[in-house]
Each structure stands twice: as structure tokens, then as C-alpha cells.
Design an enzyme around this catalytic site. Structure first.
Site, PDB file in Angstrom:
ATOM      1  N   ARG A  35     -26.208  19.702  34.951  1.00 55.65           N
ATOM      2  CA  ARG A  35     -27.649  19.605  35.249  1.00 55.65           C
ATOM      3  C   ARG A  35     -28.061  18.175  35.617  1.00 55.65           C
ATOM      4  O   ARG A  35     -28.990  17.989  36.395  1.00 55.65           O
ATOM      5  CB  ARG A  35     -28.460  20.096  34.055  1.00 55.65           C
ATOM      6  CG  ARG A  35     -28.372  21.596  33.939  1.00 55.65           C
ATOM      7  CD  ARG A  35     -29.137  22.101  32.758  1.00 55.65           C
ATOM      8  NE  ARG A  35     -29.269  23.548  32.860  1.00 55.65           N
ATOM      9  CZ  ARG A  35     -29.594  24.331  31.854  1.00 55.65           C
ATOM     10  NH1 ARG A  35     -29.816  23.824  30.665  1.00 55.65           N
ATOM     11  NH2 ARG A  35     -29.699  25.625  32.029  1.00 55.65           N
ATOM     12  N   LYS A 197     -26.248  45.682  31.619  1.00 56.43           N
ATOM     13  CA  LYS A 197     -27.237  46.756  31.487  1.00 56.43           C
ATOM     14  C   LYS A 197     -28.101  46.963  32.722  1.00 56.43           C
ATOM     15  O   LYS A 197     -28.492  45.997  33.374  1.00 56.43           O
ATOM     16  CB  LYS A 197     -28.162  46.429  30.315  1.00 56.43           C
ATOM     17  CG  LYS A 197     -27.470  46.458  28.997  1.00 56.43           C
ATOM     18  CD  LYS A 197     -28.457  46.172  27.903  1.00 56.43           C
ATOM     19  CE  LYS A 197     -27.827  46.377  26.538  1.00 56.43           C
ATOM     20  NZ  LYS A 197     -28.774  46.041  25.472  1.00 56.43           N
ATOM     21  N   GLY A 353     -27.151  33.963  35.249  1.00 55.70           N
ATOM     22  CA  GLY A 353     -26.265  33.873  34.093  1.00 55.70           C
ATOM     23  C   GLY A 353     -24.772  34.028  34.304  1.00 55.70           C
ATOM     24  O   GLY A 353     -24.085  33.093  34.725  1.00 55.70           O
ATOM     25  N   GLY A 376     -32.764  32.187  34.088  1.00 53.99           N
ATOM     26  CA  GLY A 376     -34.015  32.948  33.968  1.00 53.99           C
ATOM     27  C   GLY A 376     -34.917  32.767  35.178  1.00 53.99           C
ATOM     28  O   GLY A 376     -35.525  33.726  35.675  1.00 53.99           O
TER      29      GLY A 376
HETATM   30  P1  AMP Z   1     -25.338  40.237  32.261  1.00 54.94           P
HETATM   31  O1  AMP Z   1     -25.751  39.112  31.347  1.00 54.94           O
HETATM   32  O2  AMP Z   1     -26.244  41.398  32.262  1.00 54.94           O
HETATM   33  O3  AMP Z   1     -24.998  39.719  33.644  1.00 54.94           O
HETATM   34  O4  AMP Z   1     -23.990  40.831  31.623  1.00 54.94           O
HETATM   35  C1  AMP Z   1     -22.803  40.122  31.613  1.00 54.94           C
HETATM   36  C2  AMP Z   1     -21.852  40.738  30.644  1.00 54.94           C
HETATM   37  O5  AMP Z   1     -21.579  42.069  31.020  1.00 54.94           O
HETATM   38  C3  AMP Z   1     -20.530  40.030  30.598  1.00 54.94           C
HETATM   39  O6  AMP Z   1     -20.374  39.419  29.346  1.00 54.94           O
HETATM   40  C4  AMP Z   1     -19.508  41.137  30.803  1.00 54.94           C
HETATM   41  O7  AMP Z   1     -18.422  41.076  29.903  1.00 54.94           O
HETATM   42  C5  AMP Z   1     -20.303  42.397  30.527  1.00 54.94           C
HETATM   43  N1  AMP Z   1     -19.740  43.559  31.215  1.00 54.94           N
HETATM   44  C6  AMP Z   1     -19.370  43.667  32.484  1.00 54.94           C
HETATM   45  N2  AMP Z   1     -18.840  44.870  32.741  1.00 54.94           N
HETATM   46  C7  AMP Z   1     -18.850  45.560  31.589  1.00 54.94           C
HETATM   47  C8  AMP Z   1     -18.423  46.854  31.200  1.00 54.94           C
HETATM   48  N3  AMP Z   1     -17.867  47.691  32.066  1.00 54.94           N
HETATM   49  N4  AMP Z   1     -18.607  47.219  29.909  1.00 54.94           N
HETATM   50  C9  AMP Z   1     -19.152  46.373  29.034  1.00 54.94           C
HETATM   51  N5  AMP Z   1     -19.597  45.132  29.333  1.00 54.94           N
HETATM   52  C10 AMP Z   1     -19.440  44.729  30.603  1.00 54.94           C
END
Ligand code: AMP
Length: 395
Positions: A35, A197, A353, A376
Site C-alpha cells: 500500500r 458464496k 479480496g 471492499g
Molecule cells: P470470496 O471471499 O467470496 O472470494 O471466497 C474466497 C474463498 O472461497 C477462498 O478462500 C476459497 O478457498 C473458497 N472457495 C473457492 N471454491 C470453493 C469451493 N468449491 N468450496 C468451498 N470453498 C471454496
């Protein structure tokens, strides 16, 4: 959009909101200076024009002033990176700060103590913002990481510089990059959304469907879509309350002529562990007790084909559990394809992220067009929101 080039900084004091919220170790040493390095071009530009810089930032979320969150710990790191010995004021707006700011000479840099030692900062207090404003001649916002917050130093302060306010080079670049995808993107535009998610990406999907040609769905999100379509997903991640929404998204995409790529095969595992047994399996036929943790080879090929045919790419979220080696293949294959597409002239933006962590981890960061620095803030821009810190400069 007012940027540094709209001003001559000679003999001017630039009051710059930077994001120096850097990680420190137990010994209170900086462990990742990304940063600080990101803010360097703005600071150097102003110094080279004969101006001086007053830097203000927050560090962490201190409940009250204390050693742990003091910006004094990063003075030497900043000095080393900028090649100028940085002065430090132990409060951000007391008499000493005022005196140090007023005595600052062209070519000099003053760092103010953690803004969040005053609760007025996060409260967006106008009087506090006015005190800070009195320190400088021109307000420069270069803190993308906090541009989505309406805090005193990120938004409220701008009203005290009706004509003398602008974006720093970093913030301007972040805004331009999102505009390059969502406003002026050259078709075919492909968005890749992965991560854990659906619920955290819904607003983004809703905002971008009108603007893109292709949507690649990856990560844990896959299984909510597959289950909604009647597939068997075993023990995979799922949001049962979002099944209807997943179908609505697909219907909406169809109406808008957006081609959606949902993985057809996945790597499944009998445990959420690096040493779990694995198999390749059709995405809609996952046995009980097994979970899909990455995309399979057939999907990798389809993703690659779609990415290589794109002129504009937005990538947010990993395609699998990239932190574990057996489930990193999909994210690596995607990264390689995005790098190749970029080489062939495509504009690629990686933002939000964990995809940023993934491109850094696998060495793709300097081979894509732009990697966003603000998690964010980037997500909110992709959701179509106007960030308070950006609006304050534009108004
Ligand atoms: P996000 O912060 O929503 O971008 O989520 C990132 C996280 O999603 C990472 O830590 C990944 O390990 C997890 N992730 C990716 N694919 C899967 C999956 N098929 N099942 C569970 N977690 C996952």
C-alpha cells in the site's frame, strides 16, 4: 475527473489521504508494504513539482490511542521507499501538527499520527475535518481502500477545498480500470465470478448483467446453481435459501443474451483437506459425503476458450479452494488464460479480496492489466455504488 495534472503543486502543501493501513508483525515491523508502494507515484509527482506532502492515514481499528496502532512504526519504511526522511507528528491535528505543517518546506514530507485515534474520524465529524483541512492547500485523495467510507478524512474534508481537490494517481487508476470494464469495455466482455458464496456476489451480478457478454461461475457458488437445476451436489457448499435466486439470475442472463458458463465437471474430495482422496466428477452427480472443491479439466478447457475469445475481462474470486494445492488447478489455469489474453491485447481487471491474493500467490499480478488494491471499495464499485470518497471529489 480532477487529477494531479489539474494542479501545479509548486510551493503548495498537498494534504494527501493515503491508505497506509499496512500489516505489522509482533515487533511492529511492516510485513507487506504494497500500500505504501502504491501511493509512491502520487507523492513523488508532487515533490518533483516543488510541493510538499502531508500524509494522513488510519492504521487498524484502535479503540483508543496506544503504541500498537501508532503510525510512527512505519515512518522508516515510508522513508526508505520514498527516498526522503519523513517527519512525524504525534497527533494528526493538534498545535504541534499545525506548526509542523506550516513549517514544511518544498520537497519535505510530514506523516500525521493515526487518524482513528480521534473518534471523530470514523464519525465523519465536520469540525475535525475542518481542522485537518487547515493543514494543507490542496486535498488529494489517494486512498482507494477507504473510499467507500464517509469518514472525515476520506469524504467530509473535501468540502473545505471546493476548487482545490483531486484524485491521486492510484485512486484515479482504480476508477479508470472499473470504467474500462463496465462503461467503455470492448466486447466480448467476460466476467468471472468465483469465491465462496453467491450471497456476497448477487449485487455485483445484478449490476453487471447489462454490461457483459459472458459470465463464468466458479468457486463454492457453483453448487447453489447446480442444486437449483436439480443436480446432486453431495457435501458441497450450498446456500439453500438462494436456490430460487440462482434460477432467477440464469433466467435474467438468458433474457439479456449473456452466455453463462457453469462448470460441467469438478474435482471432488472426501474431506476439506489437502490430503483428502480426490476424483473428477460431473458437477451434477456428486456422491454423498464428497464435496466439489475445484473445477475439472473439461471446465478448465471451456473457461480457457471463453477467456481467450474475450477483449475485456473482469475477474473476482477464485475458481476453487486455491489455498490447497490439489484444488488450485482451476484458478491457476484461469490465471494463465487471463495472462495470455492480456498479452494478446485484452484488458483484464482483477479485483476483490481472494482473487487478488490468488494472482499474487501464483505470480500473475504483473501480467494482467490491473490488480485492484481495495477489496471492499472495489466490490462496491462493481455493485454500481458511488463511493463517498469519490463523490466528494467529483461534487
Ligand atoms: P470470496 O471471499 O467470496 O472470494 O471466497 C474466497 C474463498 O472461497 C477462498 O478462500 C476459497 O478457498 C473458497 N472457495 C473457492 N471454491 C470453493 C469451493 N468449491 N468450496 C468451498 N470453498 C471454496
Amino acid at each position: 475527473m480532477k487529477t494531479l495534472s489539474n494542479f501545479n503543486f509548486e510551493n503548495k502543501k498537498a494534504l494527501i489521504r493515503v491508505d497506509f493501513n499496512v500489516p505489522l508483525n509482533e515487533e511492529l515491523e511492516v510485513t507487506d508494504a504494497t500500500r505504501i508502494i502504491a501511493a509512491k507515484p502520487t507523492i513523488i509527482h508532487i515533490l518533483e513539482q516543488g510541493g510538499s506532502c502531508i500524509l494522513m492515514s488510519h492504521l487498524g481499528r484502535p479503540k483508543k490511542p496506544g503504541n500498537k496502532f501508532s503510525l510512527k512504526h512505519i515512518v522508516q519504511t515510508i522513508s526508505d521507499i520514498l527516498g526522503v526522511q519523513v517527519k512525524f507528528s504525534a497527533d494528526c491535528c493538534d498545535e504541534t501538527a499545525q506548526e509542523m505543517a506550516s513549517n514544511l518546506q518544498p520537497g519535505e514530507i510530514l506523516l500525521l499520527e493515526n487518524l482513528r485515534y480521534h473518534k471523530e474520524e470514523m464519525a465523519g465529524d465536520k469540525d475535525f475535518a475542518e481542522k485537518l483541512a487547515a493543514l494543507g492547500d490542496i486535498y488529494v485523495n489517494d486512498a482507494f481502500g477507504t473510499a467507500h467510507r464517509a469518514h472525515a478524512s476520506t469524504a467530509i474534508i473535501a468540502q473545505f477545498f471546493p476548487d482545490n481537490k483531486c484524485f491521486g494517481l492510484l485512486l484515479a487508476k482504480e476508477i479508470e480500470s472499473v470504467n474500462k470494464v463496465l462503461r467503455d469495455g470492448e466486447s466480448p466482455i467476460t466476467a468471472i465470478l468465483g469465491g465462496a458464496k453467491v450471497s456476497s456476489k448477487i449485487t455485483i451480478i445484478e449490476n453487471i448483467l447489462d454490461k457483459i457478454d459472458n459470465l463464468i461461475i466458479g468457486g463454492g457458488m457453483i453448487f447453489t446453481f447446480i442444486k437449483a437445476q436439480g443436480g446432486k451436489i453431495g457435501n458441497s457448499l450450498v446456500e439453500d435459501d438462494k436456490l430460487k435466486l440462482a434460477l432467477q439470475i440464469l433466467a435474467e442472463a438468458k433474457k439479456k443474451n449473456v452466455q453463462v458458463l457453469i462448470p460441467t465437471d469438478v474435482i471432488i474430495a472426501d474431506g476439506f483437506a489437502e490430503d483428502a482422496s480426490t476424483q473428477i466428477c460431473p458437477t451434477d452427480q456428486i456422491p454423498d459425503e464428497w464435496a466439489g472443491l475445484d473445477i475439472g479439466p473439461e471446465t478448465q478447457a471451456a473457461v480457457k476458450q471463453m477467456v481467450l475469445a474475450s477483449k475485456t475481462i473482469l475477474w473476482n474470486g477464485p475458481l476453487g479452494v486455491f489455498e490447497m494445492e490439489p484444488f488450485a488447478g482451476g484458478t491457476i489455469a484461469l490465471g494463465e488464460a487471463v495472462v495470455q489474453a492480456t498479452k494478446e491485447g485484452c484488458f483484464s481487471l482483477v479485483g476483490g479480496g481472494d482473487s487478488v491474493a490468488a494472482v499474487k500467490m501464483f505470480g500473475f499480478a504483473d501480467k494482467v492489466s490491473y490488480v485492484s488494491t481495495g477489496g471492499g471499495a472495489m466490490l462496491e464499485m462493481l455493485e454500481g455504488k458511488t463511493l463517498p470518497g469519490v463523490a466528494a471529489i467529483l461534487n
